[in-house]
Design an enzyme around this catalytic site. Structure first.
Site, PDB file in Angstrom:
ATOM      1  N   LYS A   1      13.999  27.767 -21.857  1.00  0.00           N
ATOM      2  CA  LYS A   1      14.598  27.427 -20.569  1.00  0.00           C
ATOM      3  C   LYS A   1      15.930  26.708 -20.793  1.00  0.00           C
ATOM      4  O   LYS A   1      16.043  25.828 -21.647  1.00  0.00           O
ATOM      5  CB  LYS A   1      13.639  26.548 -19.765  1.00  0.00           C
TER       6      LYS A   1
ATOM      7  N   GLU B   1       5.115  31.780 -15.669  1.00  0.00           N
ATOM      8  CA  GLU B   1       5.474  30.602 -16.463  1.00  0.00           C
ATOM      9  C   GLU B   1       4.225  29.846 -16.912  1.00  0.00           C
ATOM     10  O   GLU B   1       3.279  29.682 -16.141  1.00  0.00           O
ATOM     11  CB  GLU B   1       6.344  29.686 -15.594  1.00  0.00           C
TER      12      GLU B   1
ATOM     13  N   CYS C   1      11.379  29.897 -13.701  1.00  0.00           N
ATOM     14  CA  CYS C   1      11.156  29.155 -12.453  1.00  0.00           C
ATOM     15  C   CYS C   1      12.453  28.621 -11.842  1.00  0.00           C
ATOM     16  O   CYS C   1      13.268  29.386 -11.348  1.00  0.00           O
ATOM     17  CB  CYS C   1      10.158  28.021 -12.706  1.00  0.00           C
TER      18      CYS C   1
END
Length: 435
Positions: free
Chosen positions: A313, A258, A365
């Site tokens: 995301k 990331e 994440c």
């Protein structure tokens, strides 16, 4: 129970002992490399003892158990304050975490006591002492659903991830209710019921060296240094060098962590260098995506055959990426803690990519440990993370345990590329790793 009665040495000691039992699995994983069968034995015994002991204790002990469990599991949330030049808030955050979970546990015991008292008053025959352990067990069944701002990393089923038991909710419920019945009746023959919760088929963690065609990259970028503009060329060259080495090794899918490129990649000429290299391998790289003014995304860029797509995301970190408070409060908090920075924007859909004749879902994440990511039960999941915000701490270990939990629960093989920790693959079972 009066407020002053909570703070006795005995209550604190009992709460601490219970918290150690119910948190030890994290630290055994973090500090020791035990034989998996020895670890299975220890985690089983401590998990059962911890829950049994908790069920037999009063509200004060529940408060201190929750207080210490919250700290032992989640103290690392305060570590990131040092990167905002506010290290003095770290102990404040740790105490607040403990206090929150102490209150949660005390409320759960209060609910149990309410129903035990209610039954006694209504029947005048069934006394409080005859039901309280059963209601405390039922109260513990609420615990997996408590997720402040959607953050559910204190997941009690996780305690049994490396034990002899399974981690499905019904297995957790069977364990807790069996212990509650034993605490209530003192008849240990009921332990035989735990046979139905046993599951020896455990998830397994592999190092990247097990992969033939996939390069799972680990990096060690300093969070303090990576966002400085003057370091962008340094980190860009590092990323390109890692990709070139992977291509030379014949890798066909290259996965980097990331925000390994700490800038808006779609506005950078680096994008051309990555498009060129994607003719030899599919590349997944974490970076920022600029959509419009005040519309920034934490994203994974996927390069393939000279083109690219952006996987934004979907589930943002509460406070870290998006403030869950009302707008007027959100602006105040962002101004105080984040220099007035605007929140990231979440996408509404996950992205799947095709590579190596498989379909891989992409998660960034935190969302890799969120139940929403697993709603469609993906067979293969790519997770990219930057754990640099929380090291040194147990956060990478707790994240790994959560990924093992979801891999087991949904039969998903997870490929995890990390900054500031070692990358790895989680297979639902040793037999399930097929790249």
């Amino acid at each position: 129970m009066k407020f002053k009665d909570y703070f006795t040495t005995l209550h604190i000691t009992k709460g601490l002992a219970i918290a150690i039992c119910l948190s030890s699995f994290i630290y055994l994983e973090h500090f020791f490399h035990l034989n998996r069968y020895l670890l299975m034995f220890i985690d089983t015994i401590l998990g059962l003892f911890g829950f049994y002991f908790l069920i037999t204790q009063n509200r004060a002990v529940w408060f201190f158990s929750g207080f210490f469990i919250g700290i032992f599991w989640l103290w690392w949330l305060g570590v990131s304050f040092k990167y905002y030049n506010m290290p003095y808030l770290e102990p404040v955050a740790i105490f607040a975490i403990g206090l929150f979970w102490g209150i949660v546990f005390a409320i759960l015991e209060k609910i149990a006591s309410f129903f035990a008292n209610f039954i006694e008053k209504k029947t005048k025959v069934i006394k409080y002492d005859l039901t309280i352990e059963l209601f405390r067990g039922l109260a513990l069944l609420i615990l997996p659903f408590i997720a402040p701002f959607g953050f559910d990393w204190l997941k009690p089923q996780l305690i049994f991830i490396d034990s002899i038991f399974g981690v499905k909710y019904w297995q957790y419920a069977l364990i807790i209710l069996t212990l509650a019945v034993i605490a209530n009746t003192k008849r240990y023959l009921f332990l035989i019921l735990l046979i139905f919760a046993i599951d020896f088929k455990k998830p397994f963690v592999y190092p990247p060296s097990y992969l033939k065609d996939i390069e799972l990259v680990s990096t060690n970028e300093s969070v303090k240094e990576k966002w400085k503009v003057q370091n962008q060329i340094k980190y860009t060259n590092m990323v390109l060098n890692k990709i070139d080495k992977a291509i030379k090794k014949g890798k066909k899918l290259i996965i980097l962590p990331e925000s390994v490129l700490p800038y808006f990649l779609n506005l950078s000429p680096t994008i051309n260098a990555l498009k060129s290299r994607s003719k030899d391998a599919t590349i997944v790289v974490g970076a920022l995506y600029y959509k419009s003014k005040d519309n920034y995304r934490n994203s994974a860029f996927v390069f393939k055959n000279g083109n690219y797509i952006v996987a934004n995301k979907v589930v943002l970190v509460p406070f870290g990426e998006a403030n869950p408070l009302p707008n007027f409060m959100s602006k105040i908090v962002n101004k105080i803690f984040f220099d007035g920075a605007v929140d990231y924007k979440a996408d509404s859909n996950y992205t799947y990519i095709d590579a190596l004749d498989k379909k891989y879902k992409i998660a960034i994440c935190y969302e890799g440990t969120h139940p929403k990511t697993f709603e469609d039960k993906p067979k293969y999941l790519i997770v990219i993370s930057n754990d640099g915000w929380f090291v040194p701490s147990i956060e990478p270990t707790l994240q790994k345990l959560l990924l093992k939990y979801y891999a087991k629960l949904y039969k998903t093989t997870i490929y995890h590329s990390i900054n500031d920790a070692k990358s790895y693959i989680v297979a639902p079972h040793p037999e399930d790793l097929d790249e």
